[in-house]
Scaffold this motif. Structure first.
Motif, PDB file in Angstrom:
ATOM      1  N   LEU A   1       0.859  -1.184   0.000  1.00 36.18           N
ATOM      2  CA  LEU A   1       0.000   0.000   0.000  1.00 36.18           C
ATOM      3  C   LEU A   1       0.896   1.235   0.000  1.00 36.18           C
ATOM      4  O   LEU A   1       1.796   1.362   0.837  1.00 36.18           O
ATOM      5  CB  LEU A   1      -0.917  -0.003   1.231  1.00 36.18           C
ATOM      6  N   TYR A   2       0.632   2.158  -0.929  1.00 37.67           N
ATOM      7  CA  TYR A   2       1.558   3.262  -1.179  1.00 37.67           C
ATOM      8  C   TYR A   2       1.010   4.596  -0.690  1.00 37.67           C
ATOM      9  O   TYR A   2      -0.190   4.859  -0.763  1.00 37.67           O
ATOM     10  CB  TYR A   2       1.878   3.345  -2.672  1.00 37.67           C
ATOM     11  N   LYS A   3       1.940   5.433  -0.219  1.00 30.77           N
ATOM     12  CA  LYS A   3       1.608   6.763   0.285  1.00 30.77           C
ATOM     13  C   LYS A   3       1.662   7.775  -0.855  1.00 30.77           C
ATOM     14  O   LYS A   3       2.627   7.806  -1.617  1.00 30.77           O
ATOM     15  CB  LYS A   3       2.575   7.165   1.398  1.00 30.77           C
ATOM     16  N   LYS A   4       0.638   8.593  -0.948  1.00 30.16           N
ATOM     17  CA  LYS A   4       0.553   9.586  -2.020  1.00 30.16           C
ATOM     18  C   LYS A   4       1.400  10.803  -1.679  1.00 30.16           C
ATOM     19  O   LYS A   4       1.317  11.321  -0.558  1.00 30.16           O
ATOM     20  CB  LYS A   4      -0.907   9.996  -2.226  1.00 30.16           C
ATOM     21  N   PRO A   5       2.222  11.286  -2.613  1.00 30.11           N
ATOM     22  CA  PRO A   5       3.029  12.482  -2.337  1.00 30.11           C
ATOM     23  C   PRO A   5       2.150  13.693  -2.048  1.00 30.11           C
ATOM     24  O   PRO A   5       1.078  13.849  -2.630  1.00 30.11           O
ATOM     25  CB  PRO A   5       3.830  12.676  -3.627  1.00 30.11           C
ATOM     26  N   SER A   6       2.605  14.530  -1.153  1.00 28.69           N
ATOM     27  CA  SER A   6       1.850  15.736  -0.808  1.00 28.69           C
ATOM     28  C   SER A   6       2.095  16.826  -1.848  1.00 28.69           C
ATOM     29  O   SER A   6       3.252  17.101  -2.195  1.00 28.69           O
ATOM     30  CB  SER A   6       2.254  16.246   0.572  1.00 28.69           C
ATOM     31  N   PRO A   7       1.041  17.474  -2.339  1.00 27.06           N
ATOM     32  CA  PRO A   7       1.253  18.573  -3.285  1.00 27.06           C
ATOM     33  C   PRO A   7       1.835  19.814  -2.624  1.00 27.06           C
ATOM     34  O   PRO A   7       2.254  20.735  -3.321  1.00 27.06           O
ATOM     35  CB  PRO A   7      -0.167  18.842  -3.813  1.00 27.06           C
ATOM     36  N   LEU A   8       1.868  19.851  -1.290  1.00 34.89           N
ATOM     37  CA  LEU A   8       2.386  21.021  -0.580  1.00 34.89           C
ATOM     38  C   LEU A   8       3.733  20.743   0.074  1.00 34.89           C
ATOM     39  O   LEU A   8       4.104  21.410   1.044  1.00 34.89           O
ATOM     40  CB  LEU A   8       1.380  21.472   0.488  1.00 34.89           C
ATOM     41  N   ALA A   9       4.468  19.788  -0.458  1.00 31.91           N
ATOM     42  CA  ALA A   9       5.768  19.470   0.121  1.00 31.91           C
ATOM     43  C   ALA A   9       6.742  20.626  -0.032  1.00 31.91           C
ATOM     44  O   ALA A   9       7.753  20.677   0.682  1.00 31.91           O
ATOM     45  CB  ALA A   9       6.346  18.214  -0.540  1.00 31.91           C
ATOM     46  N   PHE A  10       6.474  21.569  -0.925  1.00 32.83           N
ATOM     47  CA  PHE A  10       7.349  22.733  -1.051  1.00 32.83           C
ATOM     48  C   PHE A  10       7.236  23.640   0.173  1.00 32.83           C
ATOM     49  O   PHE A  10       8.120  24.461   0.430  1.00 32.83           O
ATOM     50  CB  PHE A  10       7.019  23.526  -2.323  1.00 32.83           C
ATOM     51  N   CYS A  11       6.172  23.514   0.937  1.00 38.00           N
ATOM     52  CA  CYS A  11       6.024  24.293   2.172  1.00 38.00           C
ATOM     53  C   CYS A  11       6.874  23.698   3.293  1.00 38.00           C
ATOM     54  O   CYS A  11       7.489  24.430   4.073  1.00 38.00           O
ATOM     55  CB  CYS A  11       4.566  24.351   2.604  1.00 38.00           C
ATOM     56  N   ALA A  12       6.861  22.369   3.395  1.00 38.65           N
ATOM     57  CA  ALA A  12       7.666  21.681   4.408  1.00 38.65           C
ATOM     58  C   ALA A  12       7.940  20.280   3.910  1.00 38.65           C
ATOM     59  O   ALA A  12       7.015  19.474   3.792  1.00 38.65           O
ATOM     60  CB  ALA A  12       6.951  21.655   5.751  1.00 38.65           C
ATOM     61  N   ASP A  13       9.194  19.994   3.624  1.00 35.77           N
ATOM     62  CA  ASP A  13       9.541  18.675   3.095  1.00 35.77           C
ATOM     63  C   ASP A  13       9.290  17.581   4.128  1.00 35.77           C
ATOM     64  O   ASP A  13       8.796  16.497   3.802  1.00 35.77           O
ATOM     65  CB  ASP A  13      11.011  18.680   2.662  1.00 35.77           C
ATOM     66  N   GLY A  14       9.632  17.858   5.386  1.00 34.71           N
ATOM     67  CA  GLY A  14       9.346  16.914   6.456  1.00 34.71           C
ATOM     68  C   GLY A  14      10.118  15.616   6.390  1.00 34.71           C
ATOM     69  O   GLY A  14       9.687  14.600   6.947  1.00 34.71           O
ATOM     70  N   GLY A  15      11.280  15.616   5.733  1.00 41.59           N
ATOM     71  CA  GLY A  15      12.059  14.385   5.659  1.00 41.59           C
ATOM     72  C   GLY A  15      11.379  13.294   4.866  1.00 41.59           C
ATOM     73  O   GLY A  15      11.456  12.115   5.226  1.00 41.59           O
ATOM     74  N   THR A  16      10.705  13.674   3.771  1.00 42.26           N
ATOM     75  CA  THR A  16       9.952  12.708   2.968  1.00 42.26           C
ATOM     76  C   THR A  16      10.825  11.556   2.488  1.00 42.26           C
ATOM     77  O   THR A  16      10.409  10.397   2.492  1.00 42.26           O
ATOM     78  CB  THR A  16       9.310  13.416   1.764  1.00 42.26           C
ATOM     79  N   ASP A  17      12.057  11.869   2.092  1.00 40.22           N
ATOM     80  CA  ASP A  17      12.941  10.833   1.566  1.00 40.22           C
ATOM     81  C   ASP A  17      13.396   9.856   2.639  1.00 40.22           C
ATOM     82  O   ASP A  17      13.904   8.779   2.320  1.00 40.22           O
ATOM     83  CB  ASP A  17      14.172  11.488   0.914  1.00 40.22           C
ATOM     84  N   LEU A  18      13.240  10.230   3.898  1.00 45.53           N
ATOM     85  CA  LEU A  18      13.709   9.383   4.984  1.00 45.53           C
ATOM     86  C   LEU A  18      12.614   8.518   5.573  1.00 45.53           C
ATOM     87  O   LEU A  18      12.870   7.670   6.424  1.00 45.53           O
ATOM     88  CB  LEU A  18      14.332  10.252   6.085  1.00 45.53           C
ATOM     89  N   LEU A  19      11.383   8.749   5.144  1.00 44.31           N
ATOM     90  CA  LEU A  19      10.259   7.955   5.623  1.00 44.31           C
ATOM     91  C   LEU A  19       9.858   6.941   4.554  1.00 44.31           C
ATOM     92  O   LEU A  19       9.913   7.241   3.359  1.00 44.31           O
ATOM     93  CB  LEU A  19       9.065   8.855   5.935  1.00 44.31           C
ATOM     94  N   PHE A  20       9.450   5.771   4.989  1.00 42.13           N
ATOM     95  CA  PHE A  20       8.996   4.768   4.027  1.00 42.13           C
ATOM     96  C   PHE A  20       7.777   5.298   3.281  1.00 42.13           C
ATOM     97  O   PHE A  20       6.880   5.900   3.877  1.00 42.13           O
ATOM     98  CB  PHE A  20       8.626   3.474   4.747  1.00 42.13           C
ATOM     99  N   ARG A  21       7.747   5.065   1.983  1.00 41.44           N
ATOM    100  CA  ARG A  21       6.647   5.556   1.154  1.00 41.44           C
ATOM    101  C   ARG A  21       5.584   4.495   0.912  1.00 41.44           C
ATOM    102  O   ARG A  21       4.667   4.711   0.126  1.00 41.44           O
ATOM    103  CB  ARG A  21       7.194   6.061  -0.183  1.00 41.44           C
ATOM    104  N   HIS A  22       5.711   3.380   1.576  1.00 36.41           N
ATOM    105  CA  HIS A  22       4.680   2.349   1.434  1.00 36.41           C
ATOM    106  C   HIS A  22       4.699   1.442   2.665  1.00 36.41           C
ATOM    107  O   HIS A  22       5.678   1.409   3.419  1.00 36.41           O
ATOM    108  CB  HIS A  22       4.901   1.515   0.168  1.00 36.41           C
ATOM    109  N   VAL A  23       3.602   0.772   2.863  1.00 35.47           N
ATOM    110  CA  VAL A  23       3.514  -0.284   3.869  1.00 35.47           C
ATOM    111  C   VAL A  23       3.453  -1.601   3.127  1.00 35.47           C
ATOM    112  O   VAL A  23       2.590  -1.806   2.280  1.00 35.47           O
ATOM    113  CB  VAL A  23       2.270  -0.103   4.761  1.00 35.47           C
ATOM    114  N   ARG A  24       4.382  -2.458   3.438  1.00 34.31           N
ATOM    115  CA  ARG A  24       4.491  -3.713   2.697  1.00 34.31           C
ATOM    116  C   ARG A  24       3.405  -4.686   3.131  1.00 34.31           C
ATOM    117  O   ARG A  24       3.113  -4.841   4.310  1.00 34.31           O
ATOM    118  CB  ARG A  24       5.879  -4.341   2.903  1.00 34.31           C
TER     119      ARG A  24
END
Length: 491
Positions: free
Chosen positions: A77-100
């Motif tokens: 199950l995959y997490k949808k990217p936030s369209p407002l990540a330009f406001c606060a990235d929040g370490g997106t690359d460091l968090l898993f983008r899916h639940v296996r």
């Protein structure tokens, strides 16, 4: 009278070099933020859409029989990217983008007197991932308190937390002490100008002088993103951005008041500047990192080895208890035999046990992270970072909401399997093993599909504590500044 003071302050600030440099710096950072974000968002959305399409294709293949669907499930199950990540990235690359989704289909062997049987694991969610540290974050994480990357991401949160706070003290370090040095403060108060009017005028003059470059930068950034047509903002997105801008201005006001407060307590503007730079360095830069590192040691969590040992022992105990009650291999009969019913119950209990053990480990790590975030909230820079992440739909609050949605979907999916099996009169209704589960195909259109949603209510609720803390900082500094100036002796 306040109007005249504000007008004079604005004229002094707008004609100064620091205003020109502030405007230029914010514009450059906002343009870089918008341009870099567009390419990154397109790439993330393409990956997300491809993964979702692949998941649906696998789900369609698994719907050939209900048991196959029980066994393999919908996959990851995959997490949808936030369209407002330009406001606060929040370490997106460091968090898993899916639940296996657990689709390994490992087996457990039951041994009878003269026969044996293999019980196969069914689909369930696996989170935390089976990474080397079984952690909340991907192996690239830098630390446990801030989920910030090893390099600086230029986003609105960075511009606000670092640049606007610095400008707040740069525009106000000489607000009172500078006037006192030049003798104009005594002359001003000798006329019919109240001290309240002086403080309000100084505050509003600095506030508008910093707000103007920031608002110009946000308009330019949004224009670049909006005109690119790469993102279609919804009404809730505009609402989020409006709240984010307001939060940024409240945060800036904190440091404007801090600058005025220190300026009232010192007689020389040079002394005021040194004190403010020291406070800014400790409060904005050092405190979040130092407290984050310290608090990570306050709540110990089981080591991966301890977790794996507990995991294996718990599953082995469950297997021993159930296998001792099974006297023969399961058979496909209606109604289900005792062995079939016990086998199906064992497989489902095993899946529930694995879910619970992973959830317990996740809760332990989450307590550690939440403790770190709570301690670092003594710094308004950390508070505004967390508020931006929550409102933008990124970072830890967004990730927790995503995990919550996956768990809700898993319950919905399991209930669908049970309901579908009940409609088959040829099934023994002991779902979990092939002898007790319907073998008929499943209508693919009827199968519930997971869709990650950005929920404004959940994100706003996650930001409430941080918003209240910012208001508290503002009120404390507001009262302190007024009381300090009212008691100040003008020599």
């Amino acid at each position: 009278m306040i109007f005249h003071i504000v007008k004079r302050e604005l004229y002094d600030h707008l004609s100064s070099l620091r205003f020109a440099l502030t405007t230029l710096l914010i514009l450059i950072l906002m343009i870089v933020n918008a341009v870099a974000y567009l390419g990154e968002y397109k790439q993330q959305m393409n990956i997300y859409q491809n993964n979702v399409a692949a998941t649906h294709n696998r789900l369609k293949r698994h719907s050939d029989t209900l048991y196959h669907l029980v066994l393999k499930g919908p996959g990851d199950l995959y997490k949808k990217p936030s369209p407002l990540a330009f406001c606060a990235d929040g370490g997106t690359d460091l968090l898993f983008r899916h639940v296996r989704g657990g689709t390994a289909s490992r087996t457990r062997r039951w041994e009878g007197e003269d026969t044996s049987y293999r019980f196969t694991e069914i689909w369930r969610l696996v989170y935390p991932q089976a990474s080397p540290d079984l952690g909340f974050f991907s192996p690239r994480r830098s630390n446990t308190w801030s989920i910030l990357p090893d390099f600086i991401k230029i986003d609105w949160a960075f511009v606000t937390a670092i640049v606007l706070s610095f400008m707040g003290i740069l525009f106000t370090f000489d607000a009172i002490s500078g006037e006192q040095e030049h003798g104009t403060l005594r002359l001003m108060l000798a006329n019919s100008v109240s001290r309240n009017a002086v403080i309000c005028g100084k505050f509003l003059g600095a506030f508008f002088s910093i707000a103007i470059p920031f608002l110009i930068g946000t308009i330019v950034s949004l224009s670049i993103i909006y005109l690119s047509e790469a993102i279609q903002f919804k009404g809730s997105d505009w609402m989020r951005m409006g709240v984010i801008v307001c939060v940024a201005l409240v945060y800036t006001s904190i440091f404007i008041l801090l600058g005025i407060l220190v300026s009232t307590l010192t007689k020389q503007s040079s002394t005021s500047l040194v004190i403010l730079l020291l406070i800014w360095t400790v409060w904005v830069v050092l405190t979040p990192n130092a407290l984050g590192s310290l608090s990570s040691r306050l709540h110990a969590r089981p080591s991966p080895k301890e977790f794996v040992t507990q995991y294996r022992n718990s599953r082995q105990d469950l297997q021993t208890r159930y296998f001792a009650r099974i006297k023969e291999p399961p058979r496909r009969e209606i109604p289900a035999t005792v062995a079939t019913a016990l086998g199906a119950e064992y497989v489902n209990k095993d899946a529930e046990l694995r879910d619970r053990l992973h959830a317990d480990y996740l809760s332990t790590e989450l307590r550690q992270i939440q403790t770190a975030r709570s301690l670092t909230r003594v710094s308004p820079a950390a508070v505004v970072q967390y508020a931006f992440e929550a409102l933008a739909g990124t970072g830890l609050p967004r990730h927790l909401d995503f995990i919550s949605q996956t768990r809700q979907y898993a319950k919905q999916f399991r209930q669908f399997l049970i309901d579908t099996d009940r409609t088959d009169p040829e099934s023994p209704h002991a779902i979990g093993i092939p002898e007790g589960t319907s073998q008929k195909p499943v209508n693919f259109e009827a199968i519930p599909k997971f869709e990650d949603r950005h929920r404004f209510s959940a994100d706003f609720n996650a930001a409430i504590v941080d918003l209240l803390l910012l208001i508290l900082f503002l009120l404390v500094l507001f009262i302190s500044t007024f009381l300090s100036f009212l008691r100040k002796e003008i020599g």
